[in-house]
Design a protein around this motif. Structure first.
Motif, mmCIF file in Angstrom:
data_model
loop_
_atom_site.group_PDB
_atom_site.id
_atom_site.type_symbol
_atom_site.label_atom_id
_atom_site.label_comp_id
_atom_site.label_asym_id
_atom_site.label_seq_id
_atom_site.Cartn_x
_atom_site.Cartn_y
_atom_site.Cartn_z
ATOM 1 N N TYR A 6 0.843 -1.193 0.000
ATOM 2 C CA TYR A 6 0.000 0.000 0.000
ATOM 3 C C TYR A 6 0.876 1.238 0.000
ATOM 4 O O TYR A 6 1.935 1.265 0.639
ATOM 5 C CB TYR A 6 -0.872 0.075 1.265
ATOM 6 N N LYS A 56 -6.009 -3.421 6.327
ATOM 7 C CA LYS A 56 -6.408 -2.040 6.024
ATOM 8 C C LYS A 56 -6.971 -1.349 7.261
ATOM 9 O O LYS A 56 -6.631 -0.203 7.555
ATOM 10 C CB LYS A 56 -7.462 -2.018 4.910
ATOM 11 N N ILE A 66 -4.682 5.097 3.498
ATOM 12 C CA ILE A 66 -4.254 4.338 2.323
ATOM 13 C C ILE A 66 -4.595 5.173 1.099
ATOM 14 O O ILE A 66 -5.718 5.646 0.940
ATOM 15 C CB ILE A 66 -4.938 2.966 2.268
#
Length: 68
Positions: A6, A56, A66
């Protein structure tokens, strides 16, 4: 082992980097965490014990965003 990468923002100092690494290390199934604060990127190695949504959520809970 699966790997996910990411681009993230919010790693402003070494304290945030440490908090993020420690938070991710607590998730079952995560085996590696590589954070490059200068580039604003993170790579996480994990197995089937966890999933991308958990990773996440953990990143966002620490206060990082992100970048899609």
């Amino acid at each position: 082992m699966n790997k996910i990468h990411y681009d993230i923002s919010g790693i402003n100092n070494s304290e945030v980097k440490t908090q993020l690494k420690n938070a991710l290390d607590k998730i079952d199934g995560i085996s590696t965490v590589n954070i490059d604060a200068a580039r604003g990127s993170i790579e996480v190695g994990y197995n089937e014990s966890t999933d991308e949504n958990s990773i996440k959520s953990c990143i966002e809970n620490v206060g990082c965003n992100i970048i899609s």
